[in-house]
Design a protein around this motif. Structure first.
Motif, short mmCIF file in Angstrom:
data_model
loop_
_atom_site.label_atom_id
_atom_site.label_comp_id
_atom_site.label_asym_id
_atom_site.label_seq_id
_atom_site.Cartn_x
_atom_site.Cartn_y
_atom_site.Cartn_z
N ALA A 235 0.83 -1.20 0.00
CA ALA A 235 0.00 0.00 0.00
C ALA A 235 0.87 1.25 0.00
N ALA A 236 1.99 1.21 0.73
CA ALA A 236 2.86 2.37 0.84
C ALA A 236 3.51 2.72 -0.49
N ILE A 237 3.85 1.70 -1.29
CA ILE A 237 4.54 1.96 -2.56
C ILE A 237 3.60 1.91 -3.75
N GLY A 238 2.30 1.72 -3.49
CA GLY A 238 1.32 1.76 -4.55
C GLY A 238 1.31 0.56 -5.47
N GLU A 239 1.60 -0.62 -4.92
CA GLU A 239 1.59 -1.84 -5.73
C GLU A 239 0.44 -2.75 -5.32
N ASP A 240 -0.01 -3.57 -6.27
CA ASP A 240 -1.10 -4.49 -6.01
C ASP A 240 -0.59 -5.74 -5.29
N GLY A 241 -1.49 -6.38 -4.58
CA GLY A 241 -1.16 -7.62 -3.88
C GLY A 241 -1.98 -7.73 -2.61
N ALA A 242 -1.77 -8.82 -1.90
CA ALA A 242 -2.51 -9.02 -0.65
C ALA A 242 -2.21 -7.90 0.34
N SER A 243 -3.25 -7.37 0.95
CA SER A 243 -3.07 -6.31 1.92
C SER A 243 -2.58 -6.89 3.25
N ALA A 244 -2.10 -6.02 4.12
CA ALA A 244 -1.66 -6.48 5.45
C ALA A 244 -2.82 -7.13 6.20
N LYS A 245 -4.01 -6.57 6.06
CA LYS A 245 -5.18 -7.14 6.73
C LYS A 245 -5.47 -8.54 6.22
N GLN A 246 -5.37 -8.71 4.92
CA GLN A 246 -5.64 -10.03 4.33
C GLN A 246 -4.61 -11.05 4.79
N THR A 247 -3.34 -10.64 4.80
CA THR A 247 -2.28 -11.56 5.19
C THR A 247 -2.41 -11.96 6.65
N LEU A 248 -2.77 -11.02 7.50
CA LEU A 248 -2.87 -11.31 8.94
C LEU A 248 -4.22 -11.91 9.34
N ASP A 249 -5.09 -12.12 8.35
CA ASP A 249 -6.35 -12.80 8.61
C ASP A 249 -6.07 -14.30 8.66
N ASN A 250 -5.43 -14.70 9.74
CA ASN A 250 -4.87 -16.04 9.88
C ASN A 250 -5.22 -16.58 11.26
N ALA A 251 -5.49 -17.87 11.33
CA ALA A 251 -5.93 -18.47 12.60
C ALA A 251 -4.92 -18.27 13.72
N LEU A 252 -3.62 -18.37 13.41
CA LEU A 252 -2.60 -18.22 14.45
C LEU A 252 -2.55 -16.78 14.97
N VAL A 253 -2.72 -15.83 14.06
CA VAL A 253 -2.73 -14.43 14.49
C VAL A 253 -3.98 -14.15 15.32
N LYS A 254 -5.10 -14.69 14.90
CA LYS A 254 -6.36 -14.48 15.62
C LYS A 254 -6.32 -15.06 17.04
N GLN A 255 -5.49 -16.08 17.24
CA GLN A 255 -5.40 -16.69 18.56
C GLN A 255 -4.56 -15.87 19.53
N SER A 256 -3.78 -14.94 19.02
CA SER A 256 -2.96 -14.11 19.90
C SER A 256 -3.84 -13.15 20.70
N THR A 257 -3.28 -12.58 21.77
CA THR A 257 -4.02 -11.60 22.56
C THR A 257 -4.45 -10.42 21.69
N ALA A 258 -3.54 -9.98 20.83
CA ALA A 258 -3.85 -8.86 19.94
C ALA A 258 -5.03 -9.19 19.04
N GLY A 259 -5.03 -10.41 18.51
CA GLY A 259 -6.11 -10.82 17.64
C GLY A 259 -7.43 -10.97 18.36
N GLN A 260 -7.39 -11.57 19.53
CA GLN A 260 -8.61 -11.81 20.31
C GLN A 260 -9.24 -10.52 20.81
N LYS A 261 -8.40 -9.53 21.13
CA LYS A 261 -8.91 -8.26 21.67
C LYS A 261 -9.06 -7.19 20.59
N ASN A 262 -8.87 -7.59 19.35
CA ASN A 262 -8.96 -6.64 18.23
C ASN A 262 -7.99 -5.47 18.42
#
Length: 296
Positions: A235-262
């Motif tokens: 996003a910073a350099i203006g190129e296409d591809g998976a966004s940070a949100k899409q990449t971090l939409d992952n079960a392991l990330v969601k299980q972290s405290t950060a993921g669980q508490k949004n």
């Protein structure tokens, strides 16, 4: 003949009753005459000059997409963040060319067109270094009061955010580049978040510096951060591809405290990754974190 012309131009530039020292990556240089036509190959420096009210003096910028946020009535594109176009640079007739960071290695090349200085920041604390560069430019361009005002406002905002950043636990700062993730620690571009706000940034002992170290979803799960600050490089350099949100939409990330508490923050990455040390960039990052930590 060209050497004589360049020498004469340099001599006339230096001649004045009072010279102002400007701190550069190669040491102090004297600015004896306020430049009227400036070409800038770094967005953090561009940000600083605009903050000082010097947008109308800028005649050359890199990649229009990176400079699009600024009001620059006289500016034309003169290359990229990495590669100056000497023909286009010569056409805008600058009396000062500023390089930094990505363009620093081209200082000798652009020096063939006009006097050039390298304002790359050391990178130990990009907040403080950005303010120091702003003040140095303010002194060189007769805008010291403007620089102080901008700096005072930034420091007041930082001081307002700091209590909100207290006791946030483990904070993971990651640079997400499509499907790839790299860890940013205290020695990275994001290190000032720890130095200025007191955030406890997770980092590896092998942390290599500004570009971070590759990490996996498993690493994030094992560290179990309380907060994640995710920077989206594409996003910073203006190129296409998976966004940070899409990449971090992952079960392991969601299980972290950060993921669980949004508690995953997605700031405007250009402010940390591209517009390094610029006052508007620093302000926007502080405001984004202020809102996130206040639960807004």
């Amino acid at each position: 003949m060209l050497k004589k012309i360049l020498a004469a131009a340099a001599a006339s530039f230096l001649f004045a009753a009072q010279a102002v020292p400007l701190k550069t990556a190669q040491g102090d240089v004297e600015i004896a005459k306020v430049p009227e036509r400036i070409a800038v190959y770094d967005i953090g420096v561009l940000d600083s000059l605009v903050a000082l009210g010097l947008g109308d003096k800028i005649v050359g910028v890199p990649d229009g997409k990176f400079a699009a946020a600024f009001t620059l009535p006289n500016a034309k594109e003169v290359g990229t963040l990495f590669e100056p176009d000497l023909e286009k640079l010569n056409a805008v007739k600058p009396d000062l060319v500023i390089v930094a960071l990505r363009s620093a290695g081209k200082r000798d090349d652009v020096q063939k067109v006009a006097r050039a200085v390298d304002l790359t920041l050391p990178g130990k604390n990009l907040y403080q270094e950005g303010l120091e560069r702003l003040n140095a430019l303010g002194a060189a361009f007769g805008k010291a009061e403007e620089a102080k005002k901008v700096g005072d406002e930034l420091n007041a905002l930082r001081d307002a955010v700091k209590p909100l950043a207290a006791d946030k636990g483990k904070v993971l700062v990651v640079l997400v580049n499509g499907p790839k993730i790299a860890l940013y620690g205290p020695d990275s571009r994001a290190g000032w978040l720890q130095a200025e706000l007191g955030l406890n940034l997770v980092h590896n002992e092998k942390m290599s510096g500004r570009h971070g170290d590759p990490v996996s979803f498993e690493y994030i799960a094992a560290e179990n951060p309380d907060w994640i600050i995710a920077l989206d490089r594409l996003a910073a350099i203006g190129e296409d591809g998976a966004s940070a949100k899409q990449t971090l939409d992952n079960a392991l990330v969601k299980q972290s405290t950060a993921g669980q508490k949004n508690q995953i923050v997605y700031p405007q990455t250009k402010n940390i990754y591209i517009d390094v040390g610029g006052p508007a960039a620093l302000r926007e990052t502080l405001q984004e974190l202020q809102a996130a930590f206040a639960g807004k």
